[in-house]
Design an enzyme around this catalytic site. Structure first.
Site, PDB file in Angstrom:
ATOM      1  N   GLU A   1      -9.419  18.210 -39.586  1.00 34.19           N
ATOM      2  CA  GLU A   1     -10.551  18.072 -38.699  1.00 34.19           C
ATOM      3  C   GLU A   1     -11.791  18.433 -38.741  1.00 34.19           C
ATOM      4  O   GLU A   1     -12.699  17.751 -38.439  1.00 34.19           O
ATOM      5  CB  GLU A   1     -10.136  19.099 -37.571  1.00 34.19           C
ATOM      6  CG  GLU A   1     -10.657  18.998 -36.530  1.00 34.19           C
ATOM      7  CD  GLU A   1     -10.652  18.068 -35.342  1.00 34.19           C
ATOM      8  OE1 GLU A   1     -12.168  17.705 -34.593  1.00 34.19           O
ATOM      9  OE2 GLU A   1     -10.201  17.254 -35.427  1.00 34.19           O
TER      10      GLU A   1
ATOM     11  N   HIS B   1     -13.282  15.997 -40.731  1.00 30.73           N
ATOM     12  CA  HIS B   1     -13.664  14.687 -40.317  1.00 30.73           C
ATOM     13  C   HIS B   1     -14.586  14.637 -39.835  1.00 30.73           C
ATOM     14  O   HIS B   1     -15.630  13.726 -39.444  1.00 30.73           O
ATOM     15  CB  HIS B   1     -12.947  14.222 -38.953  1.00 30.73           C
ATOM     16  CG  HIS B   1     -12.617  13.527 -38.156  1.00 30.73           C
ATOM     17  ND1 HIS B   1     -12.806  13.463 -36.929  1.00 30.73           N
ATOM     18  CD2 HIS B   1     -13.669  12.009 -38.128  1.00 30.73           C
ATOM     19  CE1 HIS B   1     -12.877  11.828 -36.519  1.00 30.73           C
ATOM     20  NE2 HIS B   1     -13.854  11.651 -37.193  1.00 30.73           N
TER      21      HIS B   1
ATOM     22  N   HIS C   1     -13.838   7.542 -27.379  1.00 29.99           N
ATOM     23  CA  HIS C   1     -14.368   8.135 -28.952  1.00 29.99           C
ATOM     24  C   HIS C   1     -13.720   6.822 -30.207  1.00 29.99           C
ATOM     25  O   HIS C   1     -14.767   6.431 -31.282  1.00 29.99           O
ATOM     26  CB  HIS C   1     -13.736   9.517 -29.518  1.00 29.99           C
ATOM     27  CG  HIS C   1     -14.632   9.996 -30.344  1.00 29.99           C
ATOM     28  ND1 HIS C   1     -15.531  10.274 -30.761  1.00 29.99           N
ATOM     29  CD2 HIS C   1     -13.549  10.849 -31.058  1.00 29.99           C
ATOM     30  CE1 HIS C   1     -16.265  11.055 -31.699  1.00 29.99           C
ATOM     31  NE2 HIS C   1     -14.602  11.516 -32.336  1.00 29.99           N
TER      32      HIS C   1
ATOM     33  N   HIS D   1       0.085  -4.039 -25.492  1.00 26.58           N
ATOM     34  CA  HIS D   1      -0.433  -3.960 -26.246  1.00 26.58           C
ATOM     35  C   HIS D   1      -0.045  -5.229 -27.034  1.00 26.58           C
ATOM     36  O   HIS D   1      -0.134  -6.221 -28.123  1.00 26.58           O
ATOM     37  CB  HIS D   1      -0.274  -2.882 -27.401  1.00 26.58           C
ATOM     38  CG  HIS D   1      -1.166  -3.143 -28.141  1.00 26.58           C
ATOM     39  ND1 HIS D   1      -2.343  -2.980 -28.595  1.00 26.58           N
ATOM     40  CD2 HIS D   1      -0.353  -1.907 -29.980  1.00 26.58           C
ATOM     41  CE1 HIS D   1      -3.071  -3.263 -30.121  1.00 26.58           C
ATOM     42  NE2 HIS D   1      -1.711  -2.758 -30.964  1.00 26.58           N
TER      43      HIS D   1
ATOM     44  N   HIS E   1      -3.861   0.522 -40.236  1.00 26.31           N
ATOM     45  CA  HIS E   1      -3.976  -0.957 -38.984  1.00 26.31           C
ATOM     46  C   HIS E   1      -4.706  -0.442 -37.647  1.00 26.31           C
ATOM     47  O   HIS E   1      -5.622  -1.569 -37.420  1.00 26.31           O
ATOM     48  CB  HIS E   1      -2.655  -0.148 -38.082  1.00 26.31           C
ATOM     49  CG  HIS E   1      -2.150  -1.333 -36.736  1.00 26.31           C
ATOM     50  ND1 HIS E   1      -2.316  -2.999 -37.122  1.00 26.31           N
ATOM     51  CD2 HIS E   1      -2.147  -1.209 -35.590  1.00 26.31           C
ATOM     52  CE1 HIS E   1      -1.722  -3.832 -36.302  1.00 26.31           C
ATOM     53  NE2 HIS E   1      -1.578  -2.680 -34.779  1.00 26.31           N
TER      54      HIS E   1
END
Length: 327
Positions: free
Chosen positions: A72, A75, A134, A244, A305
């Protein structure tokens, strides 16, 4: 440093931030640090005995997991560096008379809003609508950076291309459909619905009798201590996943039609190469999506992906820019 060079670096950096964000989310490390912008009140992960004791006192009930906390924080570090690059781009554009002013200003505002969404992602305990926003903010940022790069690079399509002008509205629709599909992917991920269907082509059993669109796509899911690992029941998650998959089929068909039309009618070698790039990226993305199902969401493929979706979006932004500039 020239604006174009800074924009190239920033585009690559933005893609890295998107991939790192996906890796953090898919590693279940989104709440590795329960506060923001630091971690347990520090600018790094607490490791020393006195830091760990202070963290436990300040955040009782939280189990400190250093690996997730570092994911975290890394990032956040690279996202902070990206923010500085975006501000530097704005500085260059404001100083140079010939460069756009509105677009870099909007990009700077977007990066500030992205930082706020990053904070809310933590403080709202991974609320799906915030997590998806986000994600979409990151994709919007890289798209606008590419648009700024193209505008300041003075790209031109050589020669007349009257047939391609007719494709401009369809290309824009394809871009909109792709954006909706990426949003569906973000909603699938943020609701932990990626493994709700584990067979192909659609889902197992009598899935069509269990569809629950109202619950599945309600952005307000009630108050919970945490949204980590999802709060929806199986029917809602399965509905999201099926949507999806169906969206992926629709998107793929539309993008293939666009690429074929470009290859058939375009007189521009640049647009023909763009069509081939689009087809290759689409094939890779479909392969990655199928692999996620067959191999039960391996981390590397799941992150790829996300990256594939970003590259597909960039390809469509470029194609639309090229067509509409000529049109």
């Amino acid at each position: 440093m020239r604006l174009q060079a800074v924009l190239k670096i920033t585009l690559v950096f933005t893609l890295c931030v998107i991939l790192m964000g996906a890796y953090t989310r898919l590693s279940d490390a989104g709440l590795g640090c329960p506060d923001w912008p630091g971690c347990y009140g520090l600018l790094k992960v607490p490791t020393q005995a006195h830091e760990l004791n202070a963290a436990q006192s300040a955040f009782p009930g939280h189990t400190i997991e250093p690996t997730k906390a570092w994911l975290e924080m890394i990032h956040r570090y690279i996202a902070g560096a990206l923010g500085l690059l975006v501000l530097y781009i704005l500085y260059i554009c404001l100083r140079q008379q010939e460069t756009p002013k509105k677009l870099p200003s909007f990009i700077a505002l977007l990066i500030v809003f992205q930082a706020a969404l990053g904070m809310w992602t933590v403080t709202m305990k991974l609320m799906p609508i915030v997590v998806m926003a986000h994600l979409i903010g990151g994709f919007s940022l890289i798209s606008l950076l590419l648009l700024l790069y193209l505008r300041t690079g003075q790209i031109r399509i050589p020669g007349g291309d009257p047939h391609i002008r007719k494709l401009a509205p369809y290309a824009l629709i394809c871009l909109a459909v792709l954006v909706l599909q990426i949003m569906l992917g973000g909603w699938t991920s943020s609701n932990y619905a990626a493994l709700s269907c584990t067979v192909l082509p659609i889902c197992e059993g009598d899935w069509y009798n269990k569809l629950d669109f109202i619950t599945a796509f309600n952005p307000f899911q009630g108050q919970h201590d945490t949204y980590e690992f999802g709060v929806l029941d199986y029917a809602a998650r399965m509905t999201i996943h099926v949507s999806h998959r169906i969206g992926a089929v629709i998107t793929a068909v539309m993008l293939v039609i666009l690429a074929v039309k470009l290859l058939k009618h375009s007189q521009s070698a640049l647009l023909k190469r763009s069509a081939w790039v689009l087809l290759v990226l689409l094939a890779l993305q479909i392969g990655l999506g199928i692999s996620n199902v067959v191999l039960h969401l391996p981390l590397g493929i799941a992150v790829s992906h996300n990256g594939g979706a970003a590259l597909l979006l960039l390809a469509m932004v470029f194609i639309n820019y090229a067509i509409w500039r000529k049109a």
